[in-house]
Scaffold this active site. Structure first.
Site, short mmCIF file in Angstrom:
data_model
loop_
_atom_site.label_atom_id
_atom_site.label_comp_id
_atom_site.label_asym_id
_atom_site.label_seq_id
_atom_site.Cartn_x
_atom_site.Cartn_y
_atom_site.Cartn_z
N TYR A 142 -1.31 0.00 3.59
CA TYR A 142 -1.36 0.89 4.80
C TYR A 142 -0.08 1.13 5.34
CZ TYR A 142 -3.49 1.18 9.44
OH TYR A 142 -3.83 1.65 10.86
N LYS A 170 -3.47 3.97 2.73
CA LYS A 170 -4.32 4.35 3.79
C LYS A 170 -2.88 5.20 4.82
CE LYS A 170 -6.26 3.14 8.17
NZ LYS A 170 -6.76 1.80 9.03
#
EC number: 4.3.3.7
Length: 299
Positions: A142, A170
Site C-alpha cells: 500500500y 494498492k
C-alpha cells in the site's frame, strides 16, 4: 477463497476498504461488521479490506483486529476475499499482526508503507520482505506517501515484485506517470487506492480498485470496470463522470468520517468514530447529501 482470484487479479477487481462499526459506547460492533460485510459483498464486491486506515486501525487493539477479521470471515469468507491490514511503522509488530491474521484465516495481507519514521528505500524493502516472509499469505503493498511521508520508488517496487508472495500494489500515490512505469516494470497486480483515479489507472494497466466510495456505489464501480475491460471505454467514462460528485463529496474531509455519515444516512451499521477522529458536522452532512444525490446515490 473466492473464485475470482487469478494471477492477474489475485484479490478480484472490486474491493472496499471497510469501516469498522462501533456501538454507541465505542465498543467493537461485530454483529454490525458482519451485516455491513454481507451488504457490501451482496452489492458486488469481490473482497473487503479489514483493519485498514478506513477501518480506524490506528485506534483498534490487536485483539480487536483479530476479532474483526474472524467475524467478517464468518459472514462472507466463503464468497469474498478477506484481506487483513497488518502494516504499522514497526516491522516486528507488523510481523506479529501478519501471523495473527494468518491464524485467524485471512486470505491475504495489506501492508502499508511505514509512516512517520520515514525509512529509506532499503528500509522499506527490508520491512515489506520481512512481513511477506512471515506467512504464506499473498501480500498487497500500500503506497500512500501523502500519509506515510515516503513513496515506494519504482525501483523498490520492482525489487519487491520478485518476492513470490508480494503480488499486488494498492496505489494512492496520485502519479499516473510513475504508476505506468511501475506497472510495466514490476508486473504487480495494480489496484487503484485513489477513487478519483479509478478509471485513469485502469487505462495504464490497473486491474481493479480498493475503494472507499465502494461503501455506497459498488454496483457502479463494478459496472465501470466491466465496461472498461470489455472494451466499452465510452460507457466506462460515462460512469466515471457520473461518480465525480461522489468522489468529491466523500473526500471533502477525512474519508472514514464521511463514509460513516453516509452509512448512517442509509441505515447501515457504522456507529461513532474513535478519537482523534470525530463525526461530521451538521453542515458537512448536508453537503454530503447534496454530493451523493448529484452522483445518483439514493439515501
Amino acid at each position: 477463497m473466492a473464485p475470482t482470484s487469478t494471477p492477474q487479479t489475485p484479490f478480484g477487481r472490486v474491493l472496499t476498504a471497510m469501516v469498522t462499526p462501533f456501538t454507541a459506547d465505542g465498543a467493537l460492533d461485530l454483529d454490525g461488521a458482519q451485516r455491513l460485510a454481507a451488504h457490501l459483498v451482496d452489492a458486488g464486491n469481490d473482497g473487503l479490506v479489514i483493519n485498514g486506515t478506513t477501518g480506524e486501525s490506528p485506534t483498534t487493539s490487536d485483539a480487536e483486529k483479530a476479532d474483526l477479521v474472524r467475524a467478517v470471515l464468518e459472514a462472507v469468507g466463503d464468497r469474498a476475499h478477506v484481506v487483513a491490514g497488518v502494516g504499522t511503522n514497526d516491522t516486528h509488530h507488523s510481523m506479529e499482526l501478519a501471523r495473527a491474521a494468518e491464524r485467524t484465516g485471512a486470505h491475504g495481507l495489506l501492508v502499508v508503507t511505514p509512516y512517520y519514521n520515514k525509512p529509506p528505500q532499503e528500509g522499506l524493502y527490508r520491512h515489506f520482505t520481512a512481513v511477506a516472509d512471515t506467512t504464506g499469505l499473498p501480500v498487497m503493498l500500500y503506497d500512500i506517501p501523502g500519509r506515510s511521508g515516503v513513496p515506494i520508488s519504482t525501483e523498490t517496487l520492482v525489487r519487491l515484485a520478485e518476492h513470490p508472495r508480494i503480488v499486488a500494489n494498492k496505489d494512492a500515490k496520485g502519479d499516473l506517470g510513475r504508476a505506468s512505469w511501475a506497472i510495466a516494470r514490476s508486473g504487480l497486480a495494480w489496484y487503484s487506492g485513489d477513487d478519483m483515479l479509478n478509471l485513469p489507472l485502469l487505462s495504464v494497466g490497473a486491474v481493479g480498485f480498493v475503494s472507499v466510495v465502494g461503501h455506497v456505489v459498488t454496483p457502479e464501480l463494478r459496472a465501470l470496470v466491466e465496461a472498461y475491460t470489455s472494451g466499452d471505454v465510452q460507457k466506462a467514462t460515462e460512469i466515471h463522470q457520473q461518480l465525480l460528485a461522489v468522489y468529491t463529496g466523500m473526500f471533502r474531509t477525512q474519508g472514514v468520517m464521511t463514509t460513516k455519515a453516509a452509512l448512517a444516512l442509509q441505515g447501515l451499521p457504522a456507529g461513532p468514530l474513535r478519537a482523534p477522529m470525530v463525526e461530521c458536522a451538521p453542515e458537512e452532512i448536508e453537503q454530503l447529501k447534496i454530493d451523493l444525490a448529484a452522483g445518483g446515490v439514493q439515501l
